[in-house]
Design a protein around this motif. Structure first.
Motif, PDB file in Angstrom:
ATOM      1  N   ASN A  21      -8.464   4.876  -3.870  1.00 12.94           N
ATOM      2  CA  ASN A  21      -9.786   5.373  -3.494  1.00 12.94           C
ATOM      3  C   ASN A  21     -10.616   4.396  -2.683  1.00 12.94           C
ATOM      4  O   ASN A  21     -11.788   4.647  -2.422  1.00 12.94           O
ATOM      5  CB  ASN A  21     -10.562   5.769  -4.759  1.00 12.94           C
ATOM      6  N   TRP A  22     -10.030   3.271  -2.307  1.00 13.03           N
ATOM      7  CA  TRP A  22     -10.760   2.294  -1.516  1.00 13.03           C
ATOM      8  C   TRP A  22     -10.858   2.763  -0.068  1.00 13.03           C
ATOM      9  O   TRP A  22      -9.851   2.949   0.602  1.00 13.03           O
ATOM     10  CB  TRP A  22     -10.056   0.945  -1.556  1.00 13.03           C
ATOM     11  N   SER A  23     -12.075   2.955   0.409  1.00 15.93           N
ATOM     12  CA  SER A  23     -12.287   3.285   1.820  1.00 15.93           C
ATOM     13  C   SER A  23     -12.440   1.997   2.618  1.00 15.93           C
ATOM     14  O   SER A  23     -12.600   0.913   2.048  1.00 15.93           O
ATOM     15  CB  SER A  23     -13.550   4.146   1.986  1.00 15.93           C
ATOM     16  N   ALA A  25     -14.944   1.148   4.426  1.00 11.33           N
ATOM     17  CA  ALA A  25     -16.294   0.620   4.209  1.00 11.33           C
ATOM     18  C   ALA A  25     -16.390  -0.149   2.893  1.00 11.33           C
ATOM     19  O   ALA A  25     -17.029  -1.208   2.820  1.00 11.33           O
ATOM     20  CB  ALA A  25     -17.308   1.765   4.227  1.00 11.33           C
ATOM     21  N   LYS A  26     -15.742   0.347   1.840  1.00  8.35           N
ATOM     22  CA  LYS A  26     -15.797  -0.331   0.546  1.00  8.35           C
ATOM     23  C   LYS A  26     -15.075  -1.682   0.609  1.00  8.35           C
ATOM     24  O   LYS A  26     -15.534  -2.673   0.033  1.00  8.35           O
ATOM     25  CB  LYS A  26     -15.173   0.546  -0.540  1.00  8.35           C
ATOM     26  N   LEU A  29     -17.201  -4.066   2.538  1.00  3.04           N
ATOM     27  CA  LEU A  29     -18.347  -4.471   1.724  1.00  3.04           C
ATOM     28  C   LEU A  29     -17.942  -5.553   0.729  1.00  3.04           C
ATOM     29  O   LEU A  29     -18.700  -6.510   0.503  1.00  3.04           O
ATOM     30  CB  LEU A  29     -18.914  -3.259   0.982  1.00  3.04           C
ATOM     31  N   ALA A  30     -16.757  -5.423   0.153  1.00  3.50           N
ATOM     32  CA  ALA A  30     -16.274  -6.458  -0.770  1.00  3.50           C
ATOM     33  C   ALA A  30     -16.095  -7.787  -0.051  1.00  3.50           C
ATOM     34  O   ALA A  30     -16.415  -8.851  -0.601  1.00  3.50           O
ATOM     35  CB  ALA A  30     -14.959  -6.008  -1.406  1.00  3.50           C
ATOM     36  N   ASP A  80     -18.398   1.724   9.105  1.00  2.61           N
ATOM     37  CA  ASP A  80     -17.285   1.197   8.294  1.00  2.61           C
ATOM     38  C   ASP A  80     -17.435  -0.298   8.012  1.00  2.61           C
ATOM     39  O   ASP A  80     -16.627  -0.879   7.281  1.00  2.61           O
ATOM     40  CB  ASP A  80     -15.935   1.490   8.951  1.00  2.61           C
TER      41      ASP A  80
END
Length: 312
Positions: A21-23, A25-26, A29-30, A80
């Protein structure tokens, strides 16, 4: 009835590919979160000039990506956050007191030339931030080798790799001259552990690069700790060679990629014309990524056992 060419057609987008489920953008962000302590510490060490460099770099990368995608009639993908990551990485590998207009040129080269011209995120051959830095290094060598000591004015001359002897504690904590984000070994290691724990990066890449530099230095009779803790080795090993688009997709390919980066870094440091070889080693190995992916190819859509059987 559909034409034969339209039956069972599979369209696969460019890398990176994710099975959870990691996009994008995620993930970006990390990475941004992991870079924040380095940004803050760089600003504490080098003051307002570091803050301006970071802000100008990030803003320039965002603007250039937006404008380029608009002009080329692409879907605007600023959301993104990949351009923000490129801006942060580019800023953190630059001297704090570098003129802001040079930062803008470096951001343009990173986003438009190294990334946009190759098709955007996932299609670029070379790491965008390092490509932008390489462009700045060959275009403005004096500015790119003018370092700032913490809480002091800029000084030109020897790079942080060769100017501090064996003051290991200064290396570890980062209280020394250098690029904005490369100084603190402690913060880079913490960021590395965070990204590995979040499964954002593969531990094989940084470990193989750093271990190769350490082993080669040991064989050559050099100072192993200094070789690992100085220059941009750890920053490059954690944040640069782990770029999804420009690193191999297979475990053994990643080990070979990291080892190659480490070997070339050692050779440039000890026998080349530059005191630091991290940047050029990674860019050189980026060229070999397609070859490394062919050594042990990864078959998407197969389970591990079936893929191994098909590969026989």
């Amino acid at each position: 009835m559909a034409a034969p060419s339209d039956v069972n057609e599979i369209n696969i987008s460019s890398s990176p590919h994710f099975a959870d489920n990691w996009s994008t953008a995620k993930i970006m962000l990390a990475v941004i979160i992991s870079l924040m302590p380095l940004c803050v510490y760089g600003i504490v060490l080098y003051g307002l000039s570091a803050l301006i460099t970071i802000l100008v770099s990030v803003a320039s990368c965002v603007v250039f990506e937006f404008v380029f995608q608009k002009l080329t009639k692409q879907t605007v993908r600023v959301g993104d956050l990949s351009c923000v990551v490129t801006g942060l990485l580019l800023a953190l590998v630059m001297p704090p007191a570098i003129p802001f207009w040079m930062v803008i040129l470096g951001a343009f080269f990173a986003i438009v030339v190294a990334k946009g011209f190759f098709g955007g995120i996932g299609a670029n051959v070379f790491n965008p931030a390092l490509t932008g830095r390489a462009f700045m290094f060959v275009s403005f060598p004096i500015a790119m080798t003018t370092w700032s000591t913490p809480f002091a004015d800029a000084v030109s001359g020897a790079t942080p790799l060769v100017s501090h002897g064996t003051d290991y504690m200064s290396f570890f904590l980062g209280n020394r001259a250098g690029c904005i984000g490369e100084s603190s070994v402690l913060l880079i290691l913490l960021a590395c552990l965070f990204l590995i724990a979040m499964r954002i990066i593969d531990w094989r890449l940084p470990l193989s690069m750093v271990a190769t530099v350490a082993l080669c230095t040991l064989i050559a009779g050099g100072d192993v700790l200094a070789s690992v803790m100085t220059g941009g080795l750890l920053f490059g090993a954690v944040f640069m060679i782990t770029d999804y688009a420009t690193s191999p997709v297979t475990p053994w390919g990643r080990v070979l990629f990291g080892a190659g980066c480490g070997l070339i870094t050692f050779l440039i440091r000890n026998f080349g014309g530059f005191p630091e070889g991290v940047m050029f080693s990674i860019l050189i190995m980026n060229v070999l990524v397609p070859f490394l992916n062919r050594i042990v190819p990864r078959k998407y859509g197969y389970g591990k056992k079936k893929a191994a059987k098909e590969g026989k």
